[in-house]
Design a protein around this motif. Structure first.
Motif, short mmCIF file in Angstrom:
data_model
loop_
_atom_site.label_atom_id
_atom_site.label_comp_id
_atom_site.label_asym_id
_atom_site.label_seq_id
_atom_site.Cartn_x
_atom_site.Cartn_y
_atom_site.Cartn_z
N TRP A 25 42.88 78.55 27.37
CA TRP A 25 43.44 78.08 28.70
C TRP A 25 44.75 77.19 28.05
O TRP A 25 45.17 76.55 29.09
CB TRP A 25 42.45 76.93 29.30
N GLY A 26 45.23 77.19 27.08
CA GLY A 26 46.36 76.39 26.63
C GLY A 26 46.16 75.14 26.09
O GLY A 26 45.09 74.83 25.77
N LYS A 27 47.14 74.34 26.04
CA LYS A 27 46.92 72.93 25.61
C LYS A 27 45.92 72.10 26.27
O LYS A 27 45.65 72.48 27.57
CB LYS A 27 48.16 72.19 25.56
N ASN A 28 45.54 70.75 25.61
CA ASN A 28 44.75 69.87 26.48
C ASN A 28 43.43 70.53 27.15
O ASN A 28 43.17 70.20 28.34
CB ASN A 28 45.77 69.14 27.52
N SER A 29 42.89 71.08 26.18
CA SER A 29 41.73 71.98 26.89
C SER A 29 40.94 72.34 25.71
O SER A 29 41.29 72.59 24.57
CB SER A 29 42.00 72.95 27.76
N ALA A 30 39.48 72.26 26.10
CA ALA A 30 38.52 73.03 25.02
C ALA A 30 37.24 73.33 25.39
O ALA A 30 37.17 73.06 26.69
CB ALA A 30 38.11 71.59 24.01
N TYR A 31 36.48 73.89 24.94
CA TYR A 31 35.14 74.25 25.51
C TYR A 31 34.00 73.80 24.78
O TYR A 31 33.98 73.22 23.60
CB TYR A 31 34.79 75.80 25.88
N ILE A 32 32.91 73.69 25.60
CA ILE A 32 31.71 73.15 25.12
C ILE A 32 30.55 74.06 25.05
O ILE A 32 30.32 74.70 26.18
CB ILE A 32 31.27 72.06 26.09
N THR A 33 30.14 74.40 23.92
CA THR A 33 28.90 75.50 23.98
C THR A 33 27.50 74.85 24.51
O THR A 33 27.23 73.62 24.40
CB THR A 33 28.63 75.73 22.51
N GLY A 34 26.80 75.90 25.25
CA GLY A 34 25.54 75.55 25.79
C GLY A 34 25.78 74.38 26.97
O GLY A 34 24.83 73.62 27.46
N TYR A 35 26.91 74.62 27.65
CA TYR A 35 27.63 73.68 28.64
C TYR A 35 26.24 73.31 29.75
O TYR A 35 26.03 72.05 30.03
CB TYR A 35 28.81 74.23 29.49
N GLU A 36 25.81 74.20 30.34
CA GLU A 36 24.67 74.36 31.23
C GLU A 36 23.45 73.74 30.93
O GLU A 36 22.47 73.54 31.87
CB GLU A 36 24.42 75.51 31.75
N LYS A 37 23.31 73.58 29.57
CA LYS A 37 21.77 73.28 28.92
C LYS A 37 21.60 71.69 29.30
O LYS A 37 20.42 71.37 29.36
CB LYS A 37 21.57 73.54 27.73
N THR A 38 22.55 70.78 29.43
CA THR A 38 22.33 69.34 29.70
C THR A 38 23.60 69.15 30.60
O THR A 38 24.60 69.69 30.92
CB THR A 38 22.50 68.30 28.52
N ASN A 39 23.47 67.67 31.12
CA ASN A 39 24.65 67.40 31.71
C ASN A 39 25.61 66.59 31.14
O ASN A 39 26.64 65.83 31.56
CB ASN A 39 24.33 66.47 33.14
N MET A 40 25.49 66.78 29.71
CA MET A 40 26.62 65.84 29.06
C MET A 40 28.01 66.38 29.23
O MET A 40 28.93 65.46 29.43
CB MET A 40 26.42 66.43 27.54
#
Ligand SMILES: [Zn+2]
Length: 431
Positions: free
Chosen positions: A316-331
């Motif tokens: 998605w370009g700068k200033n972004s990252a992804y989180i694995t297992g996003y849907e598994k918790t509300n973290m």
């Protein structure tokens, strides 16, 4: 009146978030981030392969950074190095018979910490089956982690999964019981199994620093990355370069752990205890994280931020990252909320077919229910330097990486303060 109070509240909120932003920038700054990243990914460390001189140098450097930051050691240890040994059980041979008929050795896998295994149906091994309708991964893990010896008859429909068990043969700890897997649809009344392994004990070390919590000292928040990489491989040199520097994988995550430790130590207002850990041996089986995780009651671990490959721009370009297992918790939602008003955005992992949630050091604790996620920017479908000698410092976007580390610091603050507690992973839903 009401208006004014509201106005003042808004002003105060703005001011305090500005103060936080300023503090973050002064502590997590590009020149420091670069200094750490540059050393960890330098040729001098020879690719930080587990069991090499290069990785020892890296460990000492990280320990010294923790010392400079003023971190405590874990459990009154006298060193930041969390040393442990791992049995290496090098497979030598295996053979067996079912009702007098020799087994095809490719359908036989023996996992054991014993140099010699020689058993038959009277040896007290429990014989169990993994049936066609079972979840193969879960069933295999269950017998491997149980404190008992087994002969496991694996339904032939799992032929593909079965060959993947081969890697287990080198993933042995001293307390591993003997588990014999046989790919077969037969149930023998008599059997023999013979196997030999060459057993060695190898020394390993994670690097761990601690900032004790003010009021919730028995609740832990973990920031981690792995400092090992693939080392030197002359046979696979590309353009004369044989050093796998692992600048992105995962000197970048390790650098983030160091920078975050400096930041939170400077703030010195964490209610929960913060643990900063650089794991060893991720690339060769995740042993560092496995050993580390056993030192905690999982219920006391409230969140784990595992940082893995954050040195390149995400899809998605700068200033972004992804989180694995996003849907598994509300973290992820909590982190996102703490970044409201900033330019930074976290996304759910877009490469779900690659099972990244299960492939990094977060998985050990996540399997025990801990909200433990990996944060990454790596474009897993098109990262040109992934696991290549060209994963070098010059290929990283250090401005962006520094912004990512700052965003992680800000996103974590209500978890660090004890105000937010992420929901736990439902282990029944895991693969
Ligand atoms: Zn990695």
């Amino acid at each position: 009146m009401k208006k004014n109070v509201l106005y003042i509240t808004i002003l105060c909120t703005l001011l305090s978030s500005q103060v936080i932003a300023q503090e973050v920038s002064s502590i997590i700054n590009k020149s420091e981030t670069e200094r750490v990243e540059k050393f960890l990914s330098s040729d001098e460390l020879e690719g930080r392969r587990t069991f090499s001189k290069g990785i020892d140098k890296a460990a000492n450097f990280i320990a010294n950074e923790f010392k400079q930051a003023g971190l405590n050691k874990l459990n009154n240890s006298n060193t930041y190095l969390q040393s442990f040994s791992k049995l290496s059980a090098k497979f030598v041979s295996a053979s067996g018979t079912f009702d007098g008929v020799a087994l095809d050795t490719k359908n036989l896998i023996v996992v054991s910490a014993e140099p010699i295994v020689s058993i038959n149906e009277t040896s007290g091994y429990e014989v169990v089956k993994i049936n066609k309708e079972d979840n193969f991964g879960m069933a295999a893990r269950k017998v491997l982690s149980a404190n008992a010896n087994y002969v496991v008859l694996v339904d032939e429909s799992f032929a593909n999964n079965f060959s993947r068990l081969v890697q287990l043969k080198s993933n042995i700890t001293a307390d591993q019981k003997t588990v014999v897997f046989v790919l077969t649809n037969n149930i023998p009344s008599k059997f023999t199994i013979e196997a030999t392994h060459k057993i060695e004990s190898l020394a390993l070390a994670n690097v761990v620093g601690v900032i004790p919590g003010k009021s919730l000292a028995n609740e832990y928040v973990i920031f981690s990355g792995h400092y090992d990489h693939l080392g030197v491989n002359a046979a696979k040199a590309i353009n004369g370069d044989s050093i796998y520097n692992g600048a992105n994988d995962d000197a970048a995550g390790t650098t983030a752990v160091i920078m975050l430790s400096k930041y939170f130590k400077k703030l010195n207002n964490n209610e929960r205890t913060l643990i900063f850990v650089a794991f060893t041996a991720e690339e060769v089986g995740g042993y560092g994280a496995q050993y580390f995780s056993k030192q905690f009651d999982p219920l006391t671990v409230k969140a784990m931020f595992n940082l893995e490959m954050i040195g390149t721009e995400s899809k998605w370009g700068k200033n972004s990252a992804y989180i694995t297992g996003y849907e598994k918790t509300n973290m992820g939602d909590i982190l996102q909320k703490n970044l409201e008003g900033s330019a930074f955005k976290f996304y759910p992992d877009p490469y779900t077919d690659q099972n990244l949630f299960y492939r990094s050091d977060n998985a050990t604790l996540a399997r025990l229910g801990v909200p433990a996620h990996t944060i990454s920017t790596s474009k897993m479908d098109s990262e040109p330097n992934y696991h290549k000698p060209s994963d070098e410092f010059q290929t990283l976007d250090m401005d962006n990486m520094n912004e990512i580390i700052k965003a992680i610091a800000l996103s974590a603050r209500t978890i660090v303060s004890g105000k937010d507690t992420p929901s736990r992973v439902d282990t029944k839903q895991l693969k």
